[in-house]
Design an enzyme around this catalytic site. Structure first.
Site: not given
Length: 334
Positions: A57, A130-131, A258, A311
């Protein structure tokens, strides 16, 4: 549910989606210091497979100082075709689609695009940031059997395989007691996450897993319960387990510090049940092999490892040594 609370929660989800666009929350931030040899072809690169990337994102497919740099590094070291997933018609809409859209539609579109890329006909490896990691996992589960190119290795970096349960920075939240602002935020997000408009449009709501509202999550969340095969034996799709277990390797990286992904161990399929963090191997998802993880693990094809730091922040040197050389070369180096 009281109308004012519903409205507050609805607005909060919009505020949340806007807030997480801030730099560092999901978008890859590279330390671009590296040795002069980094861009040289690897001696064992011959025969390596093409690579598919899906960004996180706040990022786009081809940003020159994030995913674009990763693409060029892979091309330089392996000499292979690299496809970086773009779910928008421009850089702006690609970034926006990481916050706003229907994830199931995005996965279906990506499956169709990959099916039409002749460069992938012999198979490909994939890296999800990530996503983008759980989205690529959905591609493997839903499309591996459809006659298109086969994913061989999937590497995910700080992904939310068991969803998120709160805003960044609230990772230590004990839900069985009051915890100030984090407790309130979790409650408000939970009230709005499964409202039809929010769940159908806010990307992060489609993998929001509220441990205090699991029945609502299972019935109303349109994405994560499906790819995790959580909707009971009658709603479970056996092809998901077959397809994911067909991977040669599934590599799950967790960022050691994270605070963006809550809980951070979602990257390893761990789940906070309201009282404690439940590791993957203690869950029915694993023991009953709902999506093929147990099969992968018992055959030594499930790998869980740490990335030092916060992260989505690492160096090109780290990526070259720990992703390209270990998992994307042919044969991969372990």
């Amino acid at each position: 549910m009281y109308p004012k609370l519903v409205l507050t929660s609805f607005l909060l989800w919009h505020a949340y989606a806007a807030a997480i666009r801030a730099p560092g929350l999901g978008k890859l931030k590279l330390d671009e210091s590296f040795s002069s040899d980094l861009w040289k072809p690897l001696p064992n690169a011959f025969g390596s497979l093409p690579v598919v990337l899906w960004h996180g994102m706040g990022d786009s497919c081809c940003a020159p100082h994030s995913i674009g740099a990763i693409s060029k590094l892979i091309e330089s070291q392996l000499g292979v075709f690299v496809h970086s997933v773009n779910t928008g018609s421009s850089e702006y809409t690609d970034v926006l689609s990481g916050f706003w859209g229907d994830v199931n539609d995005q996965v279906a579109i990506v499956c169709a695009k990959l099916r039409n890329l002749t460069q992938l006909n012999g198979g490909y490896n994939a890296v999800g940031f990530s996503q983008g990691g759980q989205f690529l996992r959905a591609v493997a589960e839903r499309c591996q059997h459809t006659g298109g190119p086969r994913m061989r290795t999937l590497v995910t970096l700080g992904s939310q395989h068991q969803g998120v349960m709160n805003v960044p920075g609230c990772r230590t939240l004990p839900l069985n007691s009051s915890h100030g602002a984090c407790h309130l935020m979790q409650q408000l997000l939970g009230m709005g996450a499964y409202l039809p408009y929010v769940r159908d449009h806010v990307v992060q709501a489609q993998y929001f897993k509220d441990p205090l509202r699991l029945p609502e999550y299972l019935t109303a969340n349109p994405f994560l319960p499906d790819i995790n095969n959580e909707r009971g034996s009658e709603g479970r799709n056996p092809l998901y387990a077959t397809n994911l277990a067909s991977l040669e390797r599934l590599v799950l990286y967790r960022f050691s510090d994270d605070e963006t992904v809550v809980p951070r161990d979602s990257a390893w399929f761990s789940f906070f049940d309201g009282e404690r963090l439940v590791p993957l191997r203690e869950q029915a998802l694993y023991n009953e092999d709902w999506i093929g993880l147990r099969t992968l693990d018992e055959q030594g094809r499930l790998i869980m490892d740490d990335i030092p730091g916060v992260h989505m922040q690492f160096s090109l040197q780290w990526f070259a040594e720990n992703v390209i050389r270990k998992y994307l070369t042919n044969p991969p180096n372990s």
